[in-house]
Structure formats: structure tokens, C-alpha cells
Motif scaffolding. Structure first.
Motif, mmCIF file in Angstrom:
data_model
loop_
_atom_site.group_PDB
_atom_site.id
_atom_site.type_symbol
_atom_site.label_atom_id
_atom_site.label_comp_id
_atom_site.label_asym_id
_atom_site.label_seq_id
_atom_site.Cartn_x
_atom_site.Cartn_y
_atom_site.Cartn_z
ATOM 1 N N GLY A 243 0.777 -1.399 0.117
ATOM 2 C CA GLY A 243 -0.180 -0.017 0.007
ATOM 3 C C GLY A 243 0.842 1.378 -0.157
ATOM 4 O O GLY A 243 0.264 2.303 0.467
ATOM 5 N N LYS A 245 1.687 3.519 -2.269
ATOM 6 C CA LYS A 245 1.186 4.495 -2.911
ATOM 7 C C LYS A 245 0.110 5.533 -1.955
ATOM 8 O O LYS A 245 0.080 6.628 -1.776
ATOM 9 C CB LYS A 245 0.548 4.292 -4.115
ATOM 10 C CG LYS A 245 1.461 4.111 -5.475
ATOM 11 C CD LYS A 245 0.540 3.950 -6.769
ATOM 12 C CE LYS A 245 1.718 3.339 -7.782
ATOM 13 N NZ LYS A 245 0.901 3.370 -8.906
ATOM 14 N N MET A 246 -0.653 4.689 -1.516
ATOM 15 C CA MET A 246 -1.542 5.298 -0.364
ATOM 16 C C MET A 246 -0.929 6.039 0.827
ATOM 17 O O MET A 246 -1.287 6.943 1.262
ATOM 18 C CB MET A 246 -2.732 4.484 0.049
ATOM 19 C CG MET A 246 -3.843 4.758 0.941
ATOM 20 S SD MET A 246 -4.918 3.653 1.676
ATOM 21 C CE MET A 246 -5.850 3.395 0.180
ATOM 22 N N VAL A 256 -7.573 9.948 -0.697
ATOM 23 C CA VAL A 256 -7.620 9.037 -1.604
ATOM 24 C C VAL A 256 -8.627 8.393 -2.121
ATOM 25 O O VAL A 256 -9.208 7.996 -1.463
ATOM 26 C CB VAL A 256 -6.375 7.827 -1.071
ATOM 27 C CG1 VAL A 256 -6.077 6.837 -2.299
ATOM 28 C CG2 VAL A 256 -5.007 8.529 -0.665
ATOM 29 N N ASP A 258 -9.971 5.386 -5.057
ATOM 30 C CA ASP A 258 -9.443 4.404 -5.891
ATOM 31 C C ASP A 258 -10.227 4.313 -7.246
ATOM 32 O O ASP A 258 -9.894 3.639 -8.247
ATOM 33 C CB ASP A 258 -9.862 2.947 -5.294
ATOM 34 C CG ASP A 258 -11.116 2.804 -4.924
ATOM 35 O OD1 ASP A 258 -12.110 3.428 -5.443
ATOM 36 O OD2 ASP A 258 -11.648 1.737 -4.333
ATOM 37 N N MET A 282 -6.358 10.889 6.721
ATOM 38 C CA MET A 282 -5.369 9.973 6.021
ATOM 39 C C MET A 282 -3.583 10.408 6.713
ATOM 40 O O MET A 282 -2.854 9.634 6.846
ATOM 41 C CB MET A 282 -5.198 10.328 4.404
ATOM 42 C CG MET A 282 -6.511 9.811 3.879
ATOM 43 S SD MET A 282 -6.394 7.973 3.848
ATOM 44 C CE MET A 282 -5.174 7.420 3.063
#
Length: 314
Positions: A243, A245-246, A256, A258, A282
Motif C-alpha cells: 500500500g 502509494k496510499m 485517496v 480508488d 489520512m
């Protein structure tokens, strides 16, 4: 009893720090730990005198580099000298190797570490090898996004250019729906091949810009964006990816999407306070779970465990 302070550790990276996987899995961790990191060199193999524990990131036999025999011999020599050699995998590299060759090399290792639970599951399913998960994490980042009202907010996708089209196959229709509803947005793509334009309809192409990835400019580019658009890579390969990139977007305070839920994507694009709330959540998630110092602690624990004498049964 052997403790971590009694051990010298060296990371052996697949490539220099500008290579994403090597930076995440080796260079960043080594710098946070205060231990050396070197690049694997087929012609000048790492000296076995420099460490008690070698963490070998991703290095694997490649026919065109013709070093399978060298790699096997180096690991055997290290183990014969009482060294620990840990194989750290962030991709299912056994896809590019004969099964027997992969298993033979893995059997020489003190342990195998992987970057995701999905990779752990498929490695055991394909080869019966039990691996330890140590996730990708990042150094603490002081700067993050302060969301303000934007007439035309910017969605950003970043990554390796070869992954761009497989990922956007999942996001194309929601983006088209935003366009059909007259909801303004811009799309920024940051990768290693900006000369390769996103293949899309003319309307989407007109709002899309391409930026070349650079370690020096990447975070500023994220901070001038508003929403990270990170569609999943399809199939089993996507299930094995980490994960990171997140996590990277989260450290910069970006919400974020998807790209699969149109409603969520629409709400992020059209509602700045909602973007701020999601971005703050986040960021907190990243600080709590994805500080690279947590990875150092996990690596220390594994290295210490491997270096303990084996207790014989009485």
C-alpha cells in the motif's frame, strides 16, 4: 543471548536510491537505522567481512546478467561463516524464475521478508515458504496539504509508467462520468515516462498533464494536488502489491480515491471541507502506522531472533 547491539547489519539494495523499491525497502530503512546500505554489484560482490546480517533487497538471478551462480555461492559462503542472509521481496520475483531455482535460493536464506500480506499469502501458496511481513513505510514528513477551495481541483496519479494503463482501466469510467456531468477537474500524472501520453478520449486528454518523476520535485507536486487517484492494479498482481502509494499520499495529507466509487470521487472533487477532513484522517493514519522507524523496530526484532542460538530439545 545475542542482542541487536552485538550485531552489525548491512542492507544490500537492488539499485540506487532513485529506484523506488530500493529507496523504500533499503535506503530509507538503513538511513533511519543508521546502518550501511550498498548496491548489489555482480562483478564486485559484497565483502562478507562488513556485517553479521545482510538484508538483500530483491536481488535475484537474471539470465541476461549471468550471475545466478555467483549469487548462490555468495549466500552459501555467508551462511558457512555464520552470517545471516535475509531475502527481502517486494514483488513476486518467482514469476521470472524457474520454480526450482527460486526454491533452491530461498532455502539458502536465513529468512524471507515480504512487503505485503498478499505477497505473503501467494508465496506460501505457490512455494510453501512462510515469510515475515514488514510493510513499506516512510521517514517523517513535516509538510502536508492544507486544503482550500479550488475552482478546478487536481487529481494526481503517480507510479511506474508500466503500471499506468492497467490501473487506469479501473478509473476511466468514473472520470468520464465526472466529465459528462460537467464537474471540473484536472488530472496530473507523475511517472518516469511523461512523453507517453495517457491513451484516453480527447476530453480527458485536454485536462491531463504529465510530469516527470524526480525525488526533488515529487512532494511539491503532490502538495499542489488535491486528491490522489490510485486505482488498484488488477488481478492477483494487484493483491500482492503493497500500500505504499496510499501511504505516500497520506503523508502529504491527500485524500485517496480508488476511482471505483463515483460518489466518493465526486464528493472529494466538489466538497473542499470534505477533502480537508479526509486528508487530515489520512495524515493521522500515516503518522500512526507508517513511520519508517516502526520498520526499523521490526527489522531489529527479526535480526535478533535469527541470531539467537538454536535450543536443542532435551
Amino acid at each position: 543471548m545475542v542482542g541487536i547491539m552485538d550485531l552489525s547489519v548491512c542492507f544490500v539494495a537492488f539499485g540506487p536510491r532513485h529506484l523506488g523499491s530500493s529507496r523504500l525497502r533499503a535506503w530509507n530503512v538503513a538511513e533511519a537505522w543508521g546502518v550501511p546500505c550498498i548496491v548489489w554489484d555482480d562483478e564486485d560482490l559484497p565483502s562478507l567481512l562488513i556485517a553479521d546480517v545482510f538484508i538483500v533487497q530483491k536481488v535475484y538471478p537474471q539470465p541476461h546478467r549471468n550471475f545466478a551462480t555467483k549469487l548462490h555461492q555468495w549466500v552459501r559462503q555467508a551462511r558457512a561463516l555464520g552470517k545471516q542472509v535475509i531475502w527481502d521481496l517486494c514483488d513476486p520475483i518467482w514469476y521470472w524464475m524457474p520454480d526450482e531455482e527460486f526454491r533452491d535460493l530461498a532455502a539458502l536464506m536465513s529468512a524471507v521478508v515480504v512487503s505485503s500480506g498478499g505477497l505473503q499469502v501467494f508465496l506460501e501458496e505457490d512455494h510453501g515458504i512462510k515469510a515475515t511481513v514488514i510493510e513499506d513505510r516512510l521517514p517523517y514528513q513535516n509538510v502536508f496539504k492544507r486544503h482550500e477551495s479550488q475552482a478546478v481541483p487536481t487529481l494526481v496519479w503517480f507510479g511506474y509508467s508500466s503500471n499506468r494503463m492497467p490501473c487506469f482501466s479501473a478509473a476511466a469510467l468514473p472520470l468520464q462520468r465526472l466529465l459528462s456531468n460537467g464537474i471540473p477537474f484536472k488530472l496530473k500524472i507523475i511517472d518516469n515516462a511523461p512523453e507517453q501520453q495517457l491513451a484516453a478520449n480527447s476530453a480527458l486528454a485536454s485536462v491531463t498533464s504529465h510530469v516527470r518523476w524526480s525525488e526533488d520535485t515529487f512532494i511539491p507536486e503532490l502538495l499542489t494536488s488535491d486528491i490522489a487517484l490510485l486505482p488498484p492494479y488488477p488481478g492477483n498482481w494487484g493483491e500482492m502489491k503493497s500500500g505504499n502509494k496510499m501511504m505516500t499520499a497520506a503523508w502529504s495529507g491527500l485524500p485517496v480515491s480508488d476511482g471505483i466509487s463515483y460518489t466518493y470521487l465526486r464528493d472529494l472533487v466538489t466538497n473542499p471541507p470534505y477533502r480537508q477532513t479526509e486528508g487530515e484522517w489520512m495524515r493521522q493514519w500515516a503518522e500512526t502506522h507508517y513511520d519508517v522507524r516502526q520498520s526499523v523496530t521490526e527489522w531489529m526484532a527479526l535480526c535478533t531472533h535469527l541470531s539467537q542460538p538454536v535450543q536443542e530439545e532435551r
